[in-house]
Design a protein around this motif. Structure first.
Motif, short mmCIF file in Angstrom:
data_model
loop_
_atom_site.label_atom_id
_atom_site.label_comp_id
_atom_site.label_asym_id
_atom_site.label_seq_id
_atom_site.Cartn_x
_atom_site.Cartn_y
_atom_site.Cartn_z
N LEU A 1 45.59 38.96 49.08
CA LEU A 1 45.00 38.38 50.29
C LEU A 1 45.04 36.85 50.24
CD1 LEU A 1 41.74 40.33 51.21
CD2 LEU A 1 43.99 40.42 52.27
N GLY B 1 35.99 38.24 46.02
CA GLY B 1 37.07 38.42 45.06
C GLY B 1 36.86 37.58 43.81
N ALA C 1 36.81 35.89 52.42
CA ALA C 1 37.53 36.68 51.42
C ALA C 1 37.45 36.05 50.03
CB ALA C 1 38.99 36.83 51.84
N LEU D 1 41.06 36.56 58.07
CA LEU D 1 41.72 35.82 57.01
C LEU D 1 42.31 34.50 57.50
CD1 LEU D 1 42.14 36.26 54.04
CD2 LEU D 1 44.38 37.23 54.53
N VAL E 1 50.96 51.19 45.37
CA VAL E 1 50.16 51.60 46.53
C VAL E 1 49.44 50.40 47.16
CG1 VAL E 1 48.12 52.90 47.22
CG2 VAL E 1 49.79 53.95 45.73
N ILE E 2 48.75 49.63 46.32
CA ILE E 2 47.95 48.51 46.82
C ILE E 2 48.84 47.45 47.45
CG2 ILE E 2 46.47 46.59 46.11
CD1 ILE E 2 45.30 48.38 43.98
N PHE F 1 44.45 43.16 44.81
CA PHE F 1 44.39 43.15 46.27
C PHE F 1 43.80 41.84 46.77
CE2 PHE F 1 39.93 44.18 45.92
CZ PHE F 1 39.88 44.93 44.77
N TRP F 2 42.90 41.25 45.98
CA TRP F 2 42.33 39.96 46.37
C TRP F 2 43.36 38.85 46.20
CZ3 TRP F 2 40.63 35.78 42.99
CH2 TRP F 2 39.97 34.75 43.70
N LEU G 1 45.31 55.82 39.99
CA LEU G 1 44.88 55.26 41.27
C LEU G 1 45.09 56.23 42.44
CD1 LEU G 1 43.72 52.75 42.71
CD2 LEU G 1 46.08 52.04 43.10
N PRO G 2 46.29 56.83 42.61
CA PRO G 2 46.45 57.78 43.70
C PRO G 2 45.48 58.97 43.60
CG PRO G 2 48.58 57.17 42.81
CD PRO G 2 47.56 56.57 41.91
N LEU H 1 35.62 42.54 51.03
CA LEU H 1 36.99 42.04 51.11
C LEU H 1 37.75 42.76 52.22
CD1 LEU H 1 38.19 41.62 47.44
CD2 LEU H 1 38.09 39.91 49.22
N GLN I 1 48.60 35.54 50.46
CA GLN I 1 49.05 35.77 51.83
C GLN I 1 48.48 34.70 52.75
OE1 GLN I 1 47.68 39.47 53.48
NE2 GLN I 1 49.76 40.16 53.89
N ARG J 1 39.50 40.89 55.97
CA ARG J 1 40.93 40.80 56.30
C ARG J 1 41.16 40.39 57.74
NH1 ARG J 1 44.21 45.93 54.27
NH2 ARG J 1 45.97 44.65 54.89
N ILE K 1 42.11 57.88 44.72
CA ILE K 1 42.12 57.69 46.18
C ILE K 1 42.02 59.04 46.89
CG2 ILE K 1 43.60 57.01 48.13
CD1 ILE K 1 44.56 54.67 46.55
N PHE L 1 37.91 48.59 49.00
CA PHE L 1 38.80 47.73 49.76
C PHE L 1 39.65 48.56 50.73
CE2 PHE L 1 42.98 45.67 50.15
CZ PHE L 1 42.59 44.55 50.84
N PHE L 2 40.09 49.74 50.28
CA PHE L 2 40.89 50.61 51.13
C PHE L 2 40.05 51.43 52.10
CE2 PHE L 2 44.33 50.19 47.95
CZ PHE L 2 45.30 49.79 48.83
N THR M 1 50.59 48.48 50.69
CA THR M 1 49.72 48.58 51.85
C THR M 1 49.41 47.21 52.42
OG1 THR M 1 48.75 50.49 50.79
CG2 THR M 1 47.59 49.62 52.69
N ILE M 2 49.10 46.25 51.53
CA ILE M 2 48.72 44.93 52.01
C ILE M 2 49.90 44.22 52.67
CG2 ILE M 2 47.96 42.62 51.27
CD1 ILE M 2 46.18 44.01 49.27
#
Lengths: 290, 318
Positions: free
Chosen positions: B152, A265, A261, A254, B259-260, B148-149, A139-140, A247, B155, A251, A143, A231-232, B263-264
């Motif tokens: 959300l 998803g 949202a 939300l 990471v995900i 990540f969904w 993932l990193p 998504l 949250q 945010r 990214i 998303f990022f 961040t959230i």
């Protein structure tokens, strides 16, 4: 006279047996149907919705509106129809998922086939290279690559595909190692078949089942990865809607409009779930030992 | 070959692996178009000469291979350089963020394991029961979940709608007691654990079923041992060996997968530092974080290999 239909009724062909086993996995059959429907909807998107993905209804500008008859998933703060944007988002998600899984499979199959067939130094070099890529957290790395290169859709497909081949390479290598000593391979070699001919005409078809299963499962992984990137804000950029960047923009709303949202998803979840069930069904069909 | 030579050989083999990883990472970071000084380029007051000066100071004017060799020389001596964004020592920046990540990752790890092991064993013991089917279905949802969904949604439910839990951060400023920290930890840790719970549970189930088919289990049953003894004393022990490998490797992945979640939930750990550093192209910090993630994977791989060879007498050292 022999009855020509007798051969038709005999289901005991390799593919026929596999098909029978696949049909027994009911969730996989339902998933396949669902994915076909999703794909058709994505392709036919312009004919299925009266709105365009960036068309704004000026009367609804400013605040998101909740789901209604005219807008089943509501509208966003720019007055755009959410359902239409989710529908167009499916195009990107499904395309990225499918294409990058194909690239990963192609690269992985070639690397694995060469390593398993030639063995020795070739195998050593290729497998060490696989180890190196496998030891970098995925993932990193993705990214970083897509954050720096600001890719368009096809470069993104390439990035996700090129970083996902290692599993397939190991799988194909082990298949080839076990096929290498079999009689039909020896026979082809004795007849003077070239390395490439033996690898891709004789050995590869015997490894297709497991490869198909791993391709299917990597479609799901690629869809998740693309949506995480978007998303990022490192993936596909707005105004092109994708499930991930929908998504992302949801945010900000939300707390007052959670339905924005909810839907993108939910579609990611259902699609990836269907892909994984399909992969499970294909495993039952082609790899009955598992 | 004895055990010591085996261990030495394996450790030495990790060196070229780490070198290869560092070359790829350094290349990816430095060869991509653009750079950390792009932010200044649009400011009219910054002259070309000034930019060249900053470049020279940071060493960015030199060819990438030269930069790499310098970085490597410093890194092996434990010098990770200074952040371009903040000017602080990278090692110090990361050391500050580490505890938060380990707290989050560690809690998620314990949660996932505590749920996965019993569920995996139970659904193997009652294969094809309602419980097994339910667990299988739920675990498919678990590893198909875009986390990540999920983050959300939860949250929005727990923090915004019901206002039961805080929506972000590690503790409330001015509070910071144990209960307060626990409430901040609850959402991110549960969310981070979901995918691992699902995959470890499935893996435990498969591993148990494999062992159930072996002869020594039939022998244990045949000599009249109770089912409980057979399952928990004989089968479980051997079934856990492959599970431990996966779990250990996933722990390394969990640290970078945070990471995900970080961040959230604005969790002040290494994952968020990574995303913050992405925005300024902070090469030294990014490089250090990526190397730490890779090093963790390589090290855990190595350790499980060595532990295996000690535990399992069937493995030969070659």
């Amino acid at each position: 006279m022999t009855d020509p239909s007798a051969a038709m009724q005999d289901p005991r062909t390799l593919l026929g047996e596999a098909f029978k086993r696949f049909r027994r996995h009911r969730l996989a059959v339902v998933s396949l149907a669902l994915l076909v429907v999703f794909s058709l909807a994505a392709v036919l998107a312009p004919y299925l919705t009266p709105y365009t993905f960036d068309g704004q209804d000026v009367a609804l500008l400013g605040m998101p509106t909740p789901p209604s008859l005219a807008h089943p998933m509501g509208t966003d703060h720019l007055g755009r129809d959410n359902a239409t944007r989710v529908l167009y988002g499916a195009r990107v998600s499904l395309l990225v998922g499918l294409l990058s899984a194909l690239i990963a499979t192609l690269v992985g199959t070639i690397v694995g086939a060469l390593a398993g067939f030639y063995g020795g130094a070739t195998d050593n070099v290729l497998m060490r290279a696989t180890d190196v890529v496998l030891s970098i957290p995925l993932l990193p790395l993705v990214i970083v690559l897509s954050g720096f290169l600001r890719p368009n859709l096809y470069l993104l497909v390439l990035i996700i595909g090129v970083l996902g081949w290692m599993g397939t390479a190991r799988l194909v290598r082990s298949q080839f190692l076990s096929l290498r000593g079999r009689d039909f391979v020896e026979a082809s070699r004795a007849l003077g078949g070239s390395g490439i001919r033996i690898m891709f005409l004789h050995m590869l078809p015997n490894a297709l089942g497991p490869i198909l299963v791993s391709t299917t499962l990597s479609v799901g992984g690629a869809i998740l990865l693309e949506s995480a990137l978007s998303f990022f804000g490192f993936g596909v950029q707005p105004p092109t809607p994708t499930w991930g960047n929908l998504l992302n923009s949801s945010r900000d709303w939300l707390d007052i409009a959670p339905w924005i949202a909810t839907f993108p998803g939910l579609f990611i979840l259902v699609t990836v779930l269907a892909v994984n069930f399909l992969g499970d069904g294909l495993r039952d069909a082609f790899d009955p030992r598992m | 070959m004895n055990l010591t030579t085996f261990i030495v050989k394996r450790v030495l083999a990790a060196v070229p692996l780490l070198l290869g990883i560092s070359i790829i990472l350094f290349g990816v970071l430095h060869l991509a178009p653009g750079g950390p000084l792009d932010v200044y380029a649009d400011i009219p007051g910054v002259s070309h000469e000034a930019l060249e000066n900053i470049k020279r100071e940071l060493g960015l004017d030199q060819p990438v291979p030269v930069q790499y060799v310098k970085w490597l020389g410093a890194a092996v001596r434990g010098q990770w350089g200074y952040s371009i964004r903040t000017g602080r020592a990278v090692a110090k920046d990361i050391r500050e963020r580490m505890p938060a990540t380990f707290l989050l990752g560690g809690t998620a790890f314990v949660l996932a394991l505590a749920a996965a092991l019993p569920l995996g064993v139970l659904s193997a013991v009652r294969q094809y029961s309602l419980l097994d089917y339910t667990f299988t279905f739920l675990s498919f949802i678990g590893f198909s979940m875009p986390i990540f969904w999920l983050a959300l949604m939860l949250q929005s439910l727990f923090a915004v709608h019901w206002q039961l839990l805080p929506s972000a951060g590690m503790y409330t400023i001015g509070d910071g007691g144990f209960a307060d920290r626990l409430r901040h930890l609850a959402l991110p840790a549960s969310i981070l654990s979901v995918a691992y719970m699902a995959s470890w549970g499935r893996f435990t189930r498969a591993s148990m079923l494999d062992v159930f088919g072996l002869d020594y289990i039939r022998t244990a049953r045949a000599k009249g041992l109770g089912e409980r003894t057979v399952i928990y004393r004989h089968a479980l022990r051997n079934a856990l060996v492959p599970v431990i490998t996966i779990v250990a490797l996933d722990f390394a992945g969990m640290i970078s997968g945070a990471v995900i979640t970080e961040t959230i939930f604005a969790w002040p750990g290494m994952g968020r530092l990574f995303i913050e550093s992405m925005n300024g192209r902070d090469y030294p910090v990014l490089m250090a974080l990526l190397m730490i993630g890779s090093f963790a994977l390589v090290a855990i791989n190595l350790i499980t290999d060595i532990v295996y060879s000690i535990v399992d007498a069937r493995i030969r050292y070659d």
